[in-house]
Design an enzyme around this catalytic site. Structure first.
Site, PDB file in Angstrom:
ATOM      1  N   ASP A 165       0.824  -1.207   0.000  1.00 57.71           N
ATOM      2  CA  ASP A 165       0.000   0.000   0.000  1.00 57.71           C
ATOM      3  C   ASP A 165       0.859   1.258   0.000  1.00 57.71           C
ATOM      4  O   ASP A 165       2.048   1.227   0.321  1.00 57.71           O
ATOM      5  CB  ASP A 165      -0.880   0.025   1.252  1.00 57.71           C
ATOM      6  CG  ASP A 165      -2.130  -0.826   1.100  1.00 57.71           C
ATOM      7  OD1 ASP A 165      -2.402  -1.279  -0.018  1.00 57.71           O
ATOM      8  OD2 ASP A 165      -2.823  -1.033   2.117  1.00 57.71           O
ATOM      9  N   LYS A 176      -3.644   3.196  -2.739  1.00 65.76           N
ATOM     10  CA  LYS A 176      -4.714   4.105  -3.140  1.00 65.76           C
ATOM     11  C   LYS A 176      -4.577   5.399  -2.364  1.00 65.76           C
ATOM     12  O   LYS A 176      -4.203   5.408  -1.194  1.00 65.76           O
ATOM     13  CB  LYS A 176      -6.087   3.491  -2.863  1.00 65.76           C
ATOM     14  CG  LYS A 176      -6.326   2.131  -3.520  1.00 65.76           C
ATOM     15  CD  LYS A 176      -7.682   1.587  -3.118  1.00 65.76           C
ATOM     16  CE  LYS A 176      -7.917   0.220  -3.723  1.00 65.76           C
ATOM     17  NZ  LYS A 176      -7.026  -0.789  -3.131  1.00 65.76           N
ATOM     18  N   MET A 184      -8.891   8.137   8.184  1.00 63.43           N
ATOM     19  CA  MET A 184      -9.189   8.741   6.869  1.00 63.43           C
ATOM     20  C   MET A 184     -10.217   9.876   6.985  1.00 63.43           C
ATOM     21  O   MET A 184     -11.146   9.979   6.187  1.00 63.43           O
ATOM     22  CB  MET A 184      -9.682   7.669   5.891  1.00 63.43           C
ATOM     23  CG  MET A 184      -8.676   6.570   5.633  1.00 63.43           C
ATOM     24  SD  MET A 184      -9.321   5.159   4.677  1.00 63.43           S
ATOM     25  CE  MET A 184     -10.331   4.345   5.925  1.00 63.43           C
TER      26      MET A 184
END
Length: 461
Positions: A241, A263, A377
């Site tokens: 990641d 991502k 997030m």
């Protein structure tokens, strides 16, 4: 090399230990573990340090020391006893004198015992403490069930030799299975499955690989689990990641393939379904695959989706937990997520919905006092999160903390109130990855921080 290292079979062999203290008892235990018959000279009873070997040690009075040495394989003097040293020398028995390397024919190394796998570390008797420190470092790299794998390989040696009479072919087979799926099954405690995998590999040399979904923790390489470190150093290919730190990526072995599949917000460079396909294809090609994910793979990491996809394709998969970002970053910043006076519960939520925007959360429950709400997030949706919590009844003065790049040298922690959360992020240039902590525990307190870390206690004017 001033000493020649060798391993001696002591099963059933007579060995003699002189001494009545703890050190003598420890040496007796060590010899018993190797299967030796131990005669302990000078002790009237075993110390409380070694009750487990009482039935395997014969106590001998000093007056019978000479006869005890007859036929002995080796002797250890674990006390200040010149008479004992002279007796051993006269008997011609190999001698070790504890803490007296100048008197030793052999030294006792620091030992790592994994059943049939034994690692011995010696320093010529000059520094036993250094040997123990090295043992600790090496032991951390060796799987706990390594001995089980070695024993299984020993049981299958004749079968493999019959199936693969060519030495080179046998070597390639062992190199493959001892670092492949069979090894992973053995380390997981499934010895029957490991044996079946080895047997199957004899007739199908290009066997199927395995996938490990591994948590890389919050960023600091020293916060990796021992298992995670071993797996990324054994992997043939690592799909990682964006949040996996450079320090952790540097631990991947040089000849392994590294494939970034991370991502970022609004930029899914590799769609999740394609990641599944990549993992499956690499395993079917016989590779040891590691899917390396920041934090813990099962805490807002989509590790569950990847596990389902890989197993649905008939691929063996294992999950290795990592220190979740919430735990690691909060600890690094000195913020207790629970506290008897301030927070009796902890809730982890995501600030980013599957379809984008703010997720549909139970804002009334999250607004209750006496708890800590930790948001992953949540930088891009911080304004809405603050508004929803205040609308649900959370006081606008509720403490908040924002931790960016937690556990890394670039870690930044800023503090403020819930109503100023969006401005707190904007004014301090928080870009992420960052963690939001909301609740009474998110209050600045005196702490020692690294010079590189930044702490701001309020929104700058």
């Amino acid at each position: 090399m001033r000493q020649f290292p060798a391993f001696f079979k002591l099963e059933g062999a007579r060995t003699v230990v002189f001494g009545s203290g703890i050190e003598a008892a420890r040496k007796a235990r060590l010899l018993v573990s190797a299967g030796a018959d131990v005669l302990l000279v000078g002790a009237t009873a075993l110390t409380s340090d070694a009750p487990d070997v009482a039935g395997n040690v014969t106590l001998v009075p000093p007056s019978h020391a000479a006869s005890a040495l007859a036929g002995a394989r080796l002797a250890i003097v674990a006390e200040d006893n010149p008479t004992a040293i002279a007796l051993v020398r006269a008997a011609g028995v190999p001698l070790n004198v504890v803490d007296r390397p100048d008197q030793c024919d052999f030294t006792v190394p620091s030992i790592i015992d994994r059943g049939d796998v034994v690692v011995a570390i010696g320093t010529n008797g000059t520094s036993p403490v250094l040997a123990k420190a090295l043992r600790t470092k090496i032991e951390a790299l060796l799987p706990a069930r390594l001995g089980d794998l070695a024993a299984l390989a020993g049981r299958m040696r004749e079968q493999v030799k019959a199936a693969l009479p060519d030495f080179s072919a046998r070597r390639r087979f062992w190199e493959r299975v001892l670092t492949g799926r069979a090894a992973d099954l053995a380390y997981a405690g499934d010895l029957e499955g490991a044996e079946a995998a080895m047997t199957a590999d004899l007739s199908a040399p290009a066997g199927q690989g395995v996938v490990h979904i591994v948590g890389a923790g919050p960023g600091d390489p020293e916060l990796l689990t021992l298992k995670a470190l071993r797996l990324i150093q054994e992997a043939d290919v690592v799909f990682h990641d964006r949040l996996v730190s450079g320090g952790i990526l540097a631990l991947i072995r040089r000849d392994a393939d590294r494939v970034p599949v991370g991502k970022a917000k609004g930029n899914h460079s590799v769609p999740q379904e394609q990641i599944h396909e990549l993992l499956i294809a690499a395993a079917r090609a016989g590779k040891r695959v590691v899917r390396l994910k920041g934090g813990d793979p099962f805490v807002f990491g989509r590790g569950g989706e990847e596990l389902d996809a890989v197993e649905a394709a008939g691929i063996t998969a294992f999950v290795v937990p990592g220190i979740s970002s919430a735990l690691g970053c909060a600890a690094s910043a000195g913020i207790p997520l629970t506290h008897r006076d301030h927070a009796q519960s902890l809730t982890l939520v995501t600030g980013h919905a599957k379809a984008g925007g703010v997720p549909d959360l139970d804002w009334q429950a999250l607004a209750k006092r006496g708890q800590t709400v930790t948001v992953y997030m949540g930088v891009g949706t911080a304004a809405t999160i603050a508004d929803r919590l205040i609308e649900a009844g959370r006081g606008p003065e509720a403490p908040v903390a924002v931790i960016e790049n937690g556990t890394l040298p670039t870690e930044k922690t800023v503090y403020g109130m819930l109503e100023e959360l969006p401005r707190l992020i904007e004014v301090n240039g928080i870009l992420g990855p960052a963690l939001l902590i909301i609740g009474e525990v998110a209050t600045p307190r005196a702490r020692v921080s690294t010079p590189a870390a930044t702490t701001t206690e309020a929104v700058p004017a």
